[in-house]
Design a protein around this motif. Sequence first.
Motif, PDB file in Angstrom:
ATOM      1  N   ALA A 281      52.344  51.102  33.510  1.00  0.00           N
ATOM      2  CA  ALA A 281      51.409  51.326  32.395  1.00  0.00           C
ATOM      3  C   ALA A 281      50.347  50.233  32.368  1.00  0.00           C
ATOM      4  CB  ALA A 281      52.161  51.372  31.069  1.00  0.00           C
ATOM      5  N   PHE A 282      50.763  48.994  32.594  1.00  0.00           N
ATOM      6  CA  PHE A 282      49.823  47.870  32.612  1.00  0.00           C
ATOM      7  C   PHE A 282      48.863  47.994  33.796  1.00  0.00           C
ATOM      8  CE2 PHE A 282      48.516  43.713  34.147  1.00  0.00           C
ATOM      9  CZ  PHE A 282      47.926  43.179  33.015  1.00  0.00           C
TER      10      PHE A 282
ATOM     11  N   ILE B  34      37.123  42.135  31.593  1.00  0.00           N
ATOM     12  CA  ILE B  34      37.199  40.697  31.847  1.00  0.00           C
ATOM     13  C   ILE B  34      36.125  40.262  32.838  1.00  0.00           C
ATOM     14  CG2 ILE B  34      38.674  38.880  32.816  1.00  0.00           C
ATOM     15  CD1 ILE B  34      41.071  40.508  31.585  1.00  0.00           C
ATOM     16  N   LEU B  35      35.868  41.069  33.854  1.00  0.00           N
ATOM     17  CA  LEU B  35      34.780  40.755  34.797  1.00  0.00           C
ATOM     18  C   LEU B  35      33.426  40.772  34.093  1.00  0.00           C
ATOM     19  CD1 LEU B  35      36.022  42.755  37.907  1.00  0.00           C
ATOM     20  CD2 LEU B  35      35.763  40.265  37.750  1.00  0.00           C
ATOM     21  N   ALA B  36      33.225  41.724  33.188  1.00  0.00           N
ATOM     22  CA  ALA B  36      31.968  41.766  32.433  1.00  0.00           C
ATOM     23  C   ALA B  36      31.837  40.540  31.535  1.00  0.00           C
ATOM     24  CB  ALA B  36      31.898  43.050  31.606  1.00  0.00           C
ATOM     25  N   LEU B  37      32.933  40.141  30.882  1.00  0.00           N
ATOM     26  CA  LEU B  37      32.893  38.938  30.048  1.00  0.00           C
ATOM     27  C   LEU B  37      32.588  37.706  30.886  1.00  0.00           C
ATOM     28  CD1 LEU B  37      35.969  39.578  27.707  1.00  0.00           C
ATOM     29  CD2 LEU B  37      33.549  39.696  27.079  1.00  0.00           C
ATOM     30  N   GLY B  38      33.231  37.593  32.037  1.00  0.00           N
ATOM     31  CA  GLY B  38      32.981  36.455  32.927  1.00  0.00           C
ATOM     32  C   GLY B  38      31.541  36.401  33.390  1.00  0.00           C
TER      33      GLY B  38
ATOM     34  N   ARG C 151      41.700  50.096  35.135  1.00  0.00           N
ATOM     35  CA  ARG C 151      40.685  50.962  34.532  1.00  0.00           C
ATOM     36  C   ARG C 151      39.887  50.265  33.425  1.00  0.00           C
ATOM     37  NH1 ARG C 151      43.093  56.424  33.141  1.00  0.00           N
ATOM     38  NH2 ARG C 151      43.009  56.584  35.386  1.00  0.00           N
ATOM     39  N   PHE C 152      40.536  49.410  32.631  1.00  0.00           N
ATOM     40  CA  PHE C 152      39.871  48.839  31.459  1.00  0.00           C
ATOM     41  C   PHE C 152      39.885  47.317  31.407  1.00  0.00           C
ATOM     42  CE2 PHE C 152      41.418  53.040  29.985  1.00  0.00           C
ATOM     43  CZ  PHE C 152      40.181  53.633  29.756  1.00  0.00           C
ATOM     44  N   TYR C 153      41.089  46.702  31.474  1.00  0.00           N
ATOM     45  CA  TYR C 153      41.195  45.262  31.254  1.00  0.00           C
ATOM     46  C   TYR C 153      40.346  44.469  32.253  1.00  0.00           C
ATOM     47  CZ  TYR C 153      45.564  46.721  28.837  1.00  0.00           C
ATOM     48  OH  TYR C 153      46.503  47.333  28.056  1.00  0.00           O
ATOM     49  N   ALA C 154      40.588  44.695  33.550  1.00  0.00           N
ATOM     50  CA  ALA C 154      39.868  43.914  34.561  1.00  0.00           C
ATOM     51  C   ALA C 154      38.357  44.127  34.510  1.00  0.00           C
ATOM     52  CB  ALA C 154      40.421  44.201  35.952  1.00  0.00           C
ATOM     53  N   PRO C 155      37.869  45.370  34.409  1.00  0.00           N
ATOM     54  CA  PRO C 155      36.412  45.514  34.310  1.00  0.00           C
ATOM     55  C   PRO C 155      35.827  44.801  33.079  1.00  0.00           C
ATOM     56  CG  PRO C 155      37.396  47.606  34.923  1.00  0.00           C
ATOM     57  CD  PRO C 155      38.528  46.677  34.567  1.00  0.00           C
TER      58      PRO C 155
ATOM     59  N   ARG D 137      40.466  35.951  36.932  1.00  0.00           N
ATOM     60  CA  ARG D 137      41.451  36.866  36.332  1.00  0.00           C
ATOM     61  C   ARG D 137      41.072  38.321  36.584  1.00  0.00           C
ATOM     62  NH1 ARG D 137      43.312  40.868  35.081  1.00  0.00           N
ATOM     63  NH2 ARG D 137      44.574  41.414  33.283  1.00  0.00           N
ATOM     64  N   GLY D 138      39.820  38.662  36.408  1.00  0.00           N
ATOM     65  CA  GLY D 138      39.388  40.029  36.643  1.00  0.00           C
ATOM     66  C   GLY D 138      39.526  40.434  38.097  1.00  0.00           C
ATOM     67  N   THR D 139      39.195  39.551  38.995  1.00  0.00           N
ATOM     68  CA  THR D 139      39.302  39.832  40.429  1.00  0.00           C
ATOM     69  C   THR D 139      40.753  39.922  40.872  1.00  0.00           C
ATOM     70  OG1 THR D 139      37.206  38.679  40.791  1.00  0.00           O
ATOM     71  CG2 THR D 139      38.603  39.010  42.722  1.00  0.00           C
TER      72      THR D 139
END
Length: 144
Positions: A116-117, A129-133, A123-127, A99-101
């Motif tokens: 907006a999304f 999510i990648l950190a959580l993964g 900037r925020f969501y994907a990084p 998802r992050g990628t």
Amino acid sequence: MAFLAVLLSFVFALVGAVHVLWALRVWWPIRDEARLAQTVVGTPGITRMPASWLTMVVVGAVAVGMAWIAMLAGWVAAPVPVWLVTTGGAVMAAILLVRGTATYVAPLFGASAAPAFTRLDRRFYAPLILALGTGVALLTLSYT
């Protein structure tokens, strides 16, 4: 690894709490439903937030993730075999990492989202999510 598990649990709890608010039809942090939907869902042209029941499905998935983190951290006895705890952790890490990628790869294939999304996702969501993964993957690798 205990600190990592606490950190992951904290972030998952925050994500779950925000989704509970949305399921209860509390528009936060943006009070306008259409703007909120465009910012957090991202489907082009969206004007309404997803149905409450669908948002609660997300809350359920986040809760399962938190339970899995608790098992991987050794905080609770796993009611399933060790191999299933490890496999579940690997699957959860893979889902988060994909998802992050996808944020950075999908546009190459013509995928688009509300501006907006897209801005907040990159900037925020994907990084996040990648950190959580990555955190879940590390916790899974340390599970014995």
